[in-house]
Write a protein that holds these residues in place. Structure first.
Motif, PDB file in Angstrom:
ATOM      1  N   LEU A 167       0.326  -1.058   0.275  1.00  0.00           N
ATOM      2  CA  LEU A 167      -0.085   0.085  -0.484  1.00  0.00           C
ATOM      3  C   LEU A 167       0.766   1.756   0.063  1.00  0.00           C
ATOM      4  O   LEU A 167       0.652   2.217  -1.020  1.00  0.00           O
ATOM      5  CB  LEU A 167      -0.967  -0.049   1.266  1.00  0.00           C
ATOM      6  CG  LEU A 167      -1.760   1.393   1.128  1.00  0.00           C
ATOM      7  CD1 LEU A 167      -3.355   0.404   2.000  1.00  0.00           C
ATOM      8  CD2 LEU A 167      -1.731   2.286   2.355  1.00  0.00           C
ATOM      9  N   ILE A 168       2.075   1.377   0.967  1.00  0.00           N
ATOM     10  CA  ILE A 168       2.518   2.677   0.979  1.00  0.00           C
ATOM     11  C   ILE A 168       3.298   3.100  -0.690  1.00  0.00           C
ATOM     12  O   ILE A 168       3.336   3.987  -0.762  1.00  0.00           O
ATOM     13  CB  ILE A 168       3.849   2.542   1.865  1.00  0.00           C
ATOM     14  CG1 ILE A 168       2.920   2.654   3.589  1.00  0.00           C
ATOM     15  CG2 ILE A 168       4.681   3.078   1.783  1.00  0.00           C
ATOM     16  CD1 ILE A 168       2.875   3.541   4.351  1.00  0.00           C
ATOM     17  N   MET A 169       4.403   1.173  -1.044  1.00  0.00           N
ATOM     18  CA  MET A 169       4.721   1.752  -1.938  1.00  0.00           C
ATOM     19  C   MET A 169       3.942   1.765  -3.708  1.00  0.00           C
ATOM     20  O   MET A 169       4.078   2.839  -4.668  1.00  0.00           O
ATOM     21  CB  MET A 169       5.783   0.692  -2.091  1.00  0.00           C
ATOM     22  CG  MET A 169       6.905   0.485  -1.298  1.00  0.00           C
ATOM     23  SD  MET A 169       8.138  -0.868  -1.242  1.00  0.00           S
ATOM     24  CE  MET A 169       9.129  -0.052  -2.473  1.00  0.00           C
ATOM     25  N   SER A 221       7.341   2.589 -13.017  1.00  0.00           N
ATOM     26  CA  SER A 221       8.262   1.123 -12.368  1.00  0.00           C
ATOM     27  C   SER A 221       7.873   0.214 -11.651  1.00  0.00           C
ATOM     28  O   SER A 221       8.039  -0.638 -11.002  1.00  0.00           O
ATOM     29  CB  SER A 221       9.273   1.748 -13.098  1.00  0.00           C
ATOM     30  OG  SER A 221       9.510   2.173 -14.379  1.00  0.00           O
ATOM     31  N   LEU A 222       7.107   1.434 -10.204  1.00  0.00           N
ATOM     32  CA  LEU A 222       7.047   0.729  -8.770  1.00  0.00           C
ATOM     33  C   LEU A 222       6.071   0.276  -9.278  1.00  0.00           C
ATOM     34  O   LEU A 222       5.873  -1.565  -8.424  1.00  0.00           O
ATOM     35  CB  LEU A 222       6.540   2.212  -8.104  1.00  0.00           C
ATOM     36  CG  LEU A 222       7.696   2.124  -7.267  1.00  0.00           C
ATOM     37  CD1 LEU A 222       7.070   3.710  -6.858  1.00  0.00           C
ATOM     38  CD2 LEU A 222       7.324   1.110  -5.467  1.00  0.00           C
ATOM     39  N   LYS A 223       4.558   0.333 -10.500  1.00  0.00           N
ATOM     40  CA  LYS A 223       3.821  -0.476 -10.363  1.00  0.00           C
ATOM     41  C   LYS A 223       4.019  -1.923 -10.891  1.00  0.00           C
ATOM     42  O   LYS A 223       3.262  -2.745 -10.439  1.00  0.00           O
ATOM     43  CB  LYS A 223       2.676  -0.251 -10.933  1.00  0.00           C
ATOM     44  CG  LYS A 223       1.818   1.051 -10.288  1.00  0.00           C
ATOM     45  CD  LYS A 223       0.464   0.433  -9.107  1.00  0.00           C
ATOM     46  CE  LYS A 223      -0.198   2.250  -8.400  1.00  0.00           C
ATOM     47  NZ  LYS A 223      -0.916   0.930  -7.678  1.00  0.00           N
ATOM     48  N   TRP A 232       8.030  -4.749  -2.484  1.00  0.00           N
ATOM     49  CA  TRP A 232       6.270  -5.441  -2.178  1.00  0.00           C
ATOM     50  C   TRP A 232       6.592  -6.334  -2.608  1.00  0.00           C
ATOM     51  O   TRP A 232       5.476  -7.195  -2.323  1.00  0.00           O
ATOM     52  CB  TRP A 232       5.600  -4.377  -2.657  1.00  0.00           C
ATOM     53  CG  TRP A 232       5.800  -3.957  -4.164  1.00  0.00           C
ATOM     54  CD1 TRP A 232       6.620  -2.498  -4.897  1.00  0.00           C
ATOM     55  CD2 TRP A 232       5.244  -4.731  -5.419  1.00  0.00           C
ATOM     56  NE1 TRP A 232       6.379  -2.745  -6.590  1.00  0.00           N
ATOM     57  CE2 TRP A 232       5.256  -4.128  -6.750  1.00  0.00           C
ATOM     58  CE3 TRP A 232       4.439  -5.534  -5.589  1.00  0.00           C
ATOM     59  CZ2 TRP A 232       4.871  -3.954  -7.323  1.00  0.00           C
ATOM     60  CZ3 TRP A 232       3.810  -5.956  -6.476  1.00  0.00           C
ATOM     61  CH2 TRP A 232       3.703  -5.159  -7.384  1.00  0.00           C
ATOM     62  N   LEU A 233       7.096  -6.912  -4.248  1.00  0.00           N
ATOM     63  CA  LEU A 233       6.303  -8.237  -4.894  1.00  0.00           C
ATOM     64  C   LEU A 233       6.395  -9.453  -4.102  1.00  0.00           C
ATOM     65  O   LEU A 233       5.615 -10.508  -3.552  1.00  0.00           O
ATOM     66  CB  LEU A 233       7.084  -7.913  -5.904  1.00  0.00           C
ATOM     67  CG  LEU A 233       5.894  -9.084  -7.081  1.00  0.00           C
ATOM     68  CD1 LEU A 233       5.898  -8.472  -8.601  1.00  0.00           C
ATOM     69  CD2 LEU A 233       6.524 -10.508  -7.410  1.00  0.00           C
ATOM     70  N   THR A 253       0.402  -6.298 -12.569  1.00  0.00           N
ATOM     71  CA  THR A 253       2.358  -6.298 -13.733  1.00  0.00           C
ATOM     72  C   THR A 253       1.667  -5.683 -15.191  1.00  0.00           C
ATOM     73  O   THR A 253       2.162  -5.221 -15.919  1.00  0.00           O
ATOM     74  CB  THR A 253       3.256  -7.463 -13.348  1.00  0.00           C
ATOM     75  OG1 THR A 253       2.795  -8.366 -13.206  1.00  0.00           O
ATOM     76  CG2 THR A 253       3.819  -7.015 -12.117  1.00  0.00           C
ATOM     77  N   LYS A 254       1.308  -6.598 -15.913  1.00  0.00           N
ATOM     78  CA  LYS A 254       1.110  -6.574 -17.121  1.00  0.00           C
ATOM     79  C   LYS A 254       0.858  -5.574 -17.884  1.00  0.00           C
ATOM     80  O   LYS A 254       1.329  -4.693 -18.193  1.00  0.00           O
ATOM     81  CB  LYS A 254       0.623  -8.256 -17.588  1.00  0.00           C
ATOM     82  CG  LYS A 254       0.752  -9.128 -16.837  1.00  0.00           C
ATOM     83  CD  LYS A 254       2.400  -9.930 -18.074  1.00  0.00           C
ATOM     84  CE  LYS A 254       2.622 -11.166 -17.052  1.00  0.00           C
ATOM     85  NZ  LYS A 254       2.910 -10.907 -16.107  1.00  0.00           N
ATOM     86  N   VAL A 255      -0.455  -5.007 -17.021  1.00  0.00           N
ATOM     87  CA  VAL A 255      -1.088  -3.542 -17.603  1.00  0.00           C
ATOM     88  C   VAL A 255      -0.189  -2.322 -16.515  1.00  0.00           C
ATOM     89  O   VAL A 255      -0.468  -1.994 -17.752  1.00  0.00           O
ATOM     90  CB  VAL A 255      -2.351  -3.637 -16.123  1.00  0.00           C
ATOM     91  CG1 VAL A 255      -2.865  -2.360 -16.641  1.00  0.00           C
ATOM     92  CG2 VAL A 255      -4.016  -4.924 -16.604  1.00  0.00           C
TER      93      VAL A 255
END
Lengths: 493, 118
Positions: A167-169, A221-223, A232-233, A253-255
């Motif tokens: 959530l934070i990242m 890139s974070l997402k 986070w992953l 991640t693909k989106v």
């Protein structure tokens, strides 16, 4: 009537089904609603893809307001491909999920889980379909907030901490994206992505455009968990319920990758910004770093879900590597790997869910002798693992073929060599799992366990067979990816 | 150009960096969320500042009025505020659950408990 409104229905259908789940309050009814909504969504996305292939880009305007004033849904071949990927995987997981969710989540929370699942799907489809920059942010946050819930549902208390960290990242990433979009809006005066691209192409270079590109690239890139923003992953995937992990690893991640493509090619493709800054070089270096570090870390994991989570970071590295090569074959390889990785990783995490149903959190030691007790599950894991390595005959080979050819076309032999060497690292961690599953006596946990129920095995095996089918006959996947790559490259100068 | 002309942006940037610093530097999960909230709020200012023109009014055509403010950023930020509220609410709900599960909301103590568990 319905046919012309398909782009809106694509997003509205799961959005309406989500509160319906909450109102019904019964786990099994909510599951039925989710089942119907996701399969209908998948059918719609395929219909849209066929129309795009047939008639070219679809533009859908809301409320009759012409773009760029109104909000536009714009579907070209790139996002039609992503829509099919997300909605079909989302639909295949639902029949599988009934038993798995039943075992891993408390029964009074089932309807809420399904509501969150549908909202996550809504958000992901919305990001992929919309042609409006601020819409992208709103849908991204809808999917992210639902994702945090899907992760926090895990049985282990570490799932809560993993969800909080994400959530934070994730919020920092999303806020960076808003800053980027805001700066672009200030510079161009429009939020419509196509209009924005056109106005940027005629504008002289200003520093806010550079800042916008930087904020957007870092935020996205974070997402998408590009190294070193991937922290986070692994925990999120390891402690989330099996269904959430399978769904998120295949789609979320693909989106985000699609967003990176959209902004770096379609929006900034013709601007003066791209000429003055070498984003590709940065992404190339980070991708190679991601592939090697994450594969190395994966080798030393004892929790099998965590091992494949690190492997996801590495595989995302291959996708961004293709994007950073920025030629026809490289981009095709990146786009087709979005599909191939989604199928392979979706299958693997679904099969790990089968293991989790029988013995709980799948640790390496407890999976010893899996092939003797759960032969179908173990065989599926082997095929998925071979796809991750890129063995010929599986989907992974197709993507790596394109990547290597693209690297050689550029004359970068070292990069082609690195891609091949990194496949050996994947071979090591996959072999570790195969060795444990096939050449050890069954662990005490597995002694009494039998094969997973068919309702879980069949959907998982649909994806496993997909790994082989699309590895042998790639005309459909690679063909679509190639025309998507071509349309993206045409938009750049 | 006078440095004070850009005071909105100076304030927004200071808030942005302050918020981000709190998120990174603090170990208390609630304080992290406070930082996150400040960080998000600074972005609202970045959007709102350029859309306000001194002396401009709401964009309604009326005789004698020639200066209008752009309403779109305000509307966008209303949406962003809703998103921000939802994020903070979900974050706090997670902190409550973490407190129930671990008995603490300090990051290092949670980390220590996880290390002991393994």
């Amino acid at each position: 009537m319905i046919e012309s409104n398909l782009p809106a229905l694509q997003v509205v259908l799961p959005l309406v089904a989500a509160p319906l789940c909450v109102l019904l309050r019964r786990g099994s009814l909510a599951w039925l609603v989710t089942w119907s909504a996701t399969w209908a969504t998948a059918a719609i996305s395929i219909a849209i893809l066929l129309r795009v292939l047939d008639a070219g880009t679809i533009s859908y305007t809301f409320g009759g307001w012409e773009p760029p004033w109104g909000i536009e849904y714009r579907v070209d071949i790139v996002n039609a491909f992503v829509l099919v990927l997300v909605s079909v995987i989302g639909a295949i997981i639902v029949p599988y999920a009934r038993r798995s969710v039943g075992a891993e989540i408390r029964s009074e929370q089932h309807y809420l889980f399904w509501a969150a699942y549908l909202l996550c799907l809504t958000g992901l489809l919305g990001v992929a379909i919309t042609g409006d920059a601020f819409n992208v942010f709103v849908f991204l946050e809808i999917s992210s907030l639902a994702t945090y819930i899907l992760i926090a549902c895990g049985q282990d208390r570490r799932a809560l901490v993993a969800s909080y960290q994400y959530l934070i990242m994730g919020t920092i990433g999303a806020t960076f994206i808003v800053i980027g979009i805001g700066l672009l809006y200030l510079m161009t005066g429009t939020l419509n992505l196509a209009d924005m691209a056109q106005r940027l192409s005629t504008m002289p270079l200003h520093r806010p455009q550079l800042a916008a590109l930087a904020f957007l690239t870092v935020g996205i890139s974070l997402k998408l968990a590009l190294f070193p923003l991937h922290l986070w992953l692994p925990n999120a995937y390891a402690y989330a319920p099996s269904v959430s992990t399978a769904f998120l690893s295949a789609t979320a991640t693909k989106v985000a990758v699609y967003l990176l493509l959209r902004f770096s090619y379609s929006v900034f493709g013709q601007s003066h910004v791209i000429e003055n800054i070498s984003v590709e070089a940065v992404i190339l270096a980070l991708s190679v770093a991601a592939i090697f570090t994450a594969s190395l870390v994966a080798i030393f994991q004892d929790d099998v879900k965590r091992m494949f989570a690190y492997s996801s970071v590495a595989q995302i590295g291959y996708i961004t590597l293709g994007i950073s090569l920025a030629n026809q074959n490289g981009l095709t390889g990146g786009i087709v790997h979005m599909f191939n990785h989604a199928v392979a990783k979706g299958a693997i995490f679904m099969l790990l869910g089968c293991v989790a149903l029988q013995i709980g959190q799948p640790l390496m030691a407890q999976m010893a002798g899996l092939a003797k007790r759960m032969p179908m599950t173990a065989a599926g894991l082997v095929v998925g693992g071979l796809s991750l390595i890129g063995v010929p005959g599986t989907v992974g080979f197709i993507s790596k073929w394109y990547l290597v050819v693209a690297a050689i076309e550029k004359g970068w032999w070292w990069l082609a060599a690195l891609v091949l060497i990194s496949s050996m690292l994947a071979a090591i961690y996959v072999w570790r799992l195969i060795e444990v599953c096939y050449f050890r006596e069954p662990s005490p946990e597995l002694e009494a366990a039998g094969e997973a129920p068919l309702s879980m095995l069949i959907p998982a095996w649909v994806l496993v067979i997909g790994c082989i089918y699309f590895g042998l006959d790639a005309t459909m996947t690679a063909g679509t990816a190639a025309s998507a790559a071509q349309s993206l490259l045409e938009a750049t100068r | 150009m006078n440095a004070l002309d850009l005071i909105n942006y100076w304030i927004a940037m200071m808030l942005l960096v302050t918020g981000l610093y709190i998120v990174i530097a603090r170990g208390n999960l609630v304080k992290k969320l406070v930082g996150l909230s400040i960080f998000q709020t600074s972005v609202y200012l970045i959007y709102i500042s350029p859309s306000k023109i001194i002396g401009g009014t709401a964009p309604i055509i009326a005789p004698g009025v020639e200066l209008y403010s752009n309403p779109l950023p305000h509307v966008l930020i209303l949406t962003a505020i809703v998103v921000g509220v939802a994020t903070i609410a979900l974050g706090l709900a997670l902190v409550v659950r973490i407190h129930e599960a671990y008995g603490t909301i300090e990051e290092d103590e949670i980390h220590a408990q996880d290390q002991d568990g393994e």
